[in-house]
Design an enzyme around this catalytic site. Structure first.
Site, PDB file in Angstrom:
ATOM      1  N   GLY A  87      29.044  37.452  35.324  1.00  0.00           N
ATOM      2  CA  GLY A  87      29.882  36.302  35.595  1.00  0.00           C
ATOM      3  C   GLY A  87      29.173  35.214  36.378  1.00  0.00           C
ATOM      4  O   GLY A  87      27.974  35.291  36.634  1.00  0.00           O
TER       5      GLY A  87
ATOM      6  N   ILE B  85      37.890  42.405  43.275  1.00  0.00           N
ATOM      7  CA  ILE B  85      39.154  41.672  43.184  1.00  0.00           C
ATOM      8  C   ILE B  85      39.683  41.424  44.582  1.00  0.00           C
ATOM      9  O   ILE B  85      40.137  40.339  44.913  1.00  0.00           O
ATOM     10  CB  ILE B  85      40.167  42.474  42.336  1.00  0.00           C
ATOM     11  CG1 ILE B  85      39.720  42.460  40.869  1.00  0.00           C
ATOM     12  CG2 ILE B  85      41.575  41.904  42.486  1.00  0.00           C
ATOM     13  CD1 ILE B  85      40.531  43.379  39.968  1.00  0.00           C
TER      14      ILE B  85
ATOM     15  N   ASN C 179      39.788  45.036  34.224  1.00  0.00           N
ATOM     16  CA  ASN C 179      38.813  45.516  33.236  1.00  0.00           C
ATOM     17  C   ASN C 179      38.540  47.005  33.455  1.00  0.00           C
ATOM     18  O   ASN C 179      38.897  47.832  32.642  1.00  0.00           O
ATOM     19  CB  ASN C 179      37.507  44.730  33.343  1.00  0.00           C
ATOM     20  CG  ASN C 179      37.706  43.253  33.029  1.00  0.00           C
ATOM     21  OD1 ASN C 179      38.425  42.898  32.107  1.00  0.00           O
ATOM     22  ND2 ASN C 179      37.092  42.389  33.816  1.00  0.00           N
TER      23      ASN C 179
ATOM     24  N   GLU D 123      22.656  46.582  34.537  1.00  0.00           N
ATOM     25  CA  GLU D 123      23.273  47.085  33.317  1.00  0.00           C
ATOM     26  C   GLU D 123      23.413  45.993  32.271  1.00  0.00           C
ATOM     27  O   GLU D 123      23.340  46.244  31.081  1.00  0.00           O
ATOM     28  CB  GLU D 123      24.618  47.750  33.614  1.00  0.00           C
ATOM     29  CG  GLU D 123      25.557  46.902  34.427  1.00  0.00           C
ATOM     30  CD  GLU D 123      26.862  47.632  34.785  1.00  0.00           C
ATOM     31  OE1 GLU D 123      26.962  48.844  34.600  1.00  0.00           O
ATOM     32  OE2 GLU D 123      27.780  46.947  35.254  1.00  0.00           O
TER      33      GLU D 123
ATOM     34  N   GLY E  79      26.265  41.854  38.972  1.00  0.00           N
ATOM     35  CA  GLY E  79      27.360  41.996  38.021  1.00  0.00           C
ATOM     36  C   GLY E  79      27.385  40.866  37.018  1.00  0.00           C
ATOM     37  O   GLY E  79      26.451  40.075  36.907  1.00  0.00           O
TER      38      GLY E  79
ATOM     39  N   LYS F  29      44.289  32.167  43.138  1.00  0.00           N
ATOM     40  CA  LYS F  29      45.535  31.475  42.762  1.00  0.00           C
ATOM     41  C   LYS F  29      45.856  30.318  43.714  1.00  0.00           C
ATOM     42  O   LYS F  29      46.919  30.310  44.357  1.00  0.00           O
ATOM     43  CB  LYS F  29      46.695  32.465  42.746  1.00  0.00           C
ATOM     44  CG  LYS F  29      46.636  33.415  41.560  1.00  0.00           C
ATOM     45  CD  LYS F  29      47.813  33.260  40.647  1.00  0.00           C
ATOM     46  CE  LYS F  29      47.503  33.981  39.348  1.00  0.00           C
ATOM     47  NZ  LYS F  29      48.652  34.663  38.798  1.00  0.00           N
TER      48      LYS F  29
ATOM     49  N   GLY G  52      29.961  49.708  35.934  1.00  0.00           N
ATOM     50  CA  GLY G  52      28.851  50.362  36.615  1.00  0.00           C
ATOM     51  C   GLY G  52      28.811  50.082  38.099  1.00  0.00           C
ATOM     52  O   GLY G  52      27.863  50.491  38.776  1.00  0.00           O
TER      53      GLY G  52
END
Lengths: 502, 502
Positions: free
Chosen positions: B264, B358, B378, B288, B262, B402, B382
């Site tokens: 990030g 998440i 978001n 992707e 992914g 957090k 994919g």
């Protein structure tokens, strides 16, 4: 034939505690039945003698009473994948007694090959015929493709064949046995039409690996499906009308597209309604399970070509196929589950997928497996393989269950098997919600308006009123208020969100 | 060149309220930027004049500030699919102001062709070069493959090209433009190796359909990613060690398998950790989005071949690619999103998929999209295309968020994008839970033991204690107690299930 004949009890005697067994079959169709009954007896004897005896069982999908049933009762199953429908198994698994891994059926064979489940010790395969060709055995499957070539190849201790004379050796003519290579060597699966054949009619393996042949004559144990009723008939009509409208406005091509339809009376009702409509051209079926109704349509030519993993049909229907083999071999193909359920092939062919849900939620998520989030019903089966990759992804359910005490439309599915990203259409007897292109809130409106039972519409609108704003509107502590009210008071009608909102 | 030059404002003037626009790009890379800025201005002017002006926007994935950003601020977007990452868009969508349809990226182009979204009026395509060949235009894409050939073909009112001189015309050498036929005519996608090219370097269309060319020079708007930190580094190490162990025990072939990772800092940390390990052979990437780190590895040969839909890289990195085109054209391929994300190709190649979640729940379900079940972050992007079809399906997340007030491991995901059937491995900085072959209760044990933060382990064990027995153990009214406690008290640590259990 020079192969070694053994009895089912002799075969069962070879199998040890903790062994993993891969079996033929997909649904009760084509499943091993003789050795498993003896395995159950062995387990009972061992348990009586104070010794542990449990095995792991891997098949194409579910099995019948002679496998999951008797073995669950005998507490002979330690581990099971990828699917079952048996009532005795269900009791055991929901009591926490069996480790059950509920998988996409297209994943089973490849994950066995990848080594995710450890070794397969034994393959037990129901066959209709056996040939010896040099130092090879060629065996011919019966009423299902399943994961048989994979477990035959992987079985470390040996291959046991159940030569079941209940099946006509002509069953071989409807099989297309194909096992893909694994990455990094896998090639495209070259199916471009429902009827394409890409493999061989048999499974071949070294004769040295054949432990023995168990001769038997045991009928298939396909389940009887409830006749359709006014509710399932109405769902069938709603789906058929919807598909015809989509064809008439040019979404579905005028040649129509291959259909996949789940198992049961709703599936039969949908196919029946489509077949009766003269606007629908003769069509193809690319599915995992063929039921009696498809065979009837195949023999009349209303269904042109049918491809599946199994013939989950009445024994009368099975005999009808065997008796019409000259026709059926040209129009009916049984494949391995990783091919019948292949995302690659399903997406290429543009299959219209229609499966039943236990419940759906306001945003188009679907629960295919769990009652009230905890009790396993059967499993996801192939619904995920088909729905995610379908040209059109359709879920059906009656709008209520248990005499109306349960709404099948809920704020939040108590278990999710198919997400909002995977569901185009929801149909109940009330109507059809077309979710394509809709945002979550628009979906909720469409589902309440078109699919919910009138008794529950206000309760669902009320949930949206207490839901927090966002892309997806929810009030989390009240999300399962309807389920919890059912559990506590026996009736979702009595739901009072105020008891839950903090 | 004989084509008509127009200004961005002239192009925007042609676009009417309610029009649907299909655009190039996938992430901010390769997205139209000039006309969209003028569209935002037009929307503001129209709104000031009391007239409605909103359009639908379809792209490969997200876009940048010059599209989703300025147009959201101008309230110019009526409808959007399939993905976005823009902060201004996020505010609007979570306020209920934009109808946003969050899709599997592999579905977007085919569902546009199938007609699920009505007509596409305009295509706006960023290109690096244009040729006229007879009565045809051949245009060359920039930093992304996206859905461009599909929207060019579908656009009813015309095609607008943004000829952006920021991009080197050599960008054409890394594109493989391929649009499949639709059912019932679709054929196998003939990619058998990461680097296989199956199409053309250009999109071709009738010159009569070219509305005009907007010449511009605008830098790409790729996002800057946070540098890695000790937590993401530890996740990266955990995943890398796990994969190496799986290779050493023979699950992953010794040649390794193509990686999808992914976007990030965690993705970068994982790739970095793998690349640094000498046991891992040089590997391929089938993904992707390519980030800077993959380009670095590609140029050193550590990554042999890379295939993606977009170059979501810094502009310095993009120039490095353009400057090394002799090498890159042999080892780097940009494809359409329905090919980069094709279930067919991903399963065939055996891609190892690694995406961030998440939150994940005790049974291995993953939430990729919603904060506390309501606020869109978001979109699924994919991740579903890759994870469902991967050889190994991996989700990562830090065990807390957090400052520890949020546990990323929860009893029940507040939104589900990936179900238990689709997730093999969960990794946090605490460790790795291998869910393969495990029943739901075994998964819960593995996830709490290996992935949960020590602060939250007891709370999660306590949930299992109050959960009802079944295949999947839950206490539905308390399933979101942690989320609701966070909402009410700001800290999941303060969860008291007794407040929720009925």
């Amino acid at each position: 034939m020079a192969y070694t004949r053994i009895t089912a009890a002799e075969a069962a005697a070879l199998i040890k505690n903790d062994d993993n067994i891969g079996m033929s079959g997909f649904t009760p169709a084509g499943t091993a039945k003789a050795v498993t009954r003896e395995l159950a007896k062995k387990a009972e004897a061992e348990h009586t003698a104070g010794r542990p005896f449990q095995v792991g069982i891997f098949t194409g999908a579910s099995t019948g009473q002679s496998t999951d049933g008797v073995m669950s009762i005998a507490q002979a199953i330690k581990y099971r994948a990828p699917y079952t429908t048996n009532g005795d198994f269900r009791k055991s698994v929901n009591a926490g007694e069996i480790a059950y891994n509920d998988l996409h059926l297209s994943h089973m064979a490849q994950e066995l090959r990848y080594g995710f489940y450890g070794d397969i010790d034994w393959a037990i395969i129901e066959v209709c015929d056996i040939e010896e060709v040099g130092d090879k055995i060629r065996c011919y499957l019966t009423a299902a493709g399943g994961i048989s070539p994979t477990v035959v190849r992987l079985a470390k201790k040996g291959v046991i064949l159940e030569l079941n004379s209940f099946h006509n050796p002509n069953a071989k003519f409807i099989h297309d046995v194909y096992e893909p290579l694994d990455p990094p060597y896998r090639k495209p699966i070259p199916i471009e039409n429902v009827g394409d054949r890409i493999g061989t009619p048999y499974i071949e393996f070294d004769a040295s690996r054949l432990t023995g042949v168990v001769e038997c004559n045991l009928p298939d144990e396909a389940r009887a499906f409830k006749d359709s009723d006014p509710i399932t008939d109405q769902i069938g009509n709603n789906v058929a009308e919807f598909l015809i409208a989509d064809m008439n406005r040019g979404i579905i091509p005028p040649t129509f597209l291959p259909l996949q339809s789940g198992v049961g009376s709703t599936a039969n009702a949908i196919l029946g309604a489509l077949a009766q409509n003269k606007q629908v051209p003769d069509f193809n079926v690319y599915t995992e399970v063929i039921q009696d109704s498809v065979v009837d349509m195949l023999l009349t030519g209303r269904v042109k070509d049918a491809s599946a993993c199994s013939l989950t049909v009445s024994n009368e229907c099975l005999m009808q196929i065997y008796d019409n083999m000259d026709y059926c071999r040209k129009h009916l193909t049984l494949r391995q589950s990783e091919i019948s359920n292949s995302p690659e092939v399903i997406r290429r062919l543009g299959v219209i997928a229609i499966n039943t849900a236990i419940e759906v939620d306001l945003y188009g998520n679907a629960n295919s497996t769990h009652i009230s989030g905890t009790k396993m019903m059967n499993g996801i089966g192939g619904s995920g393989d088909f729905e995610r990759n379908a040209f059109l992804s359709i879920f059906t359910c009656p709008s209520t269950a248990k005499n109306g005490m349960i709404s099948s439309i809920v704020p939040f599915c108590s278990h999710l098997d198919h997400t909002e990203h995977d569901v185009n259409i929801i149909a109940t007897e009330q109507g059809v919600a077309d979710l394509r292109g809709k945002s979550p809130y628009e979906r909720a409106q469409a589902i309440i308006e078109n699919c919910a039972h009138p008794d529950y519409k206000q309760l669902l609108w009320d949930y949206l009123k207490i839901a927090k704003m966002g892309q997806t509107r929810h009030n989390l502590p009240a999300a399962f208020a309807m389920h919890d009210t059912l559990a506590r008071k026996g009736d979702m009608h009595l739901t009072d969100y105020a008891e839950y909102v903090k």
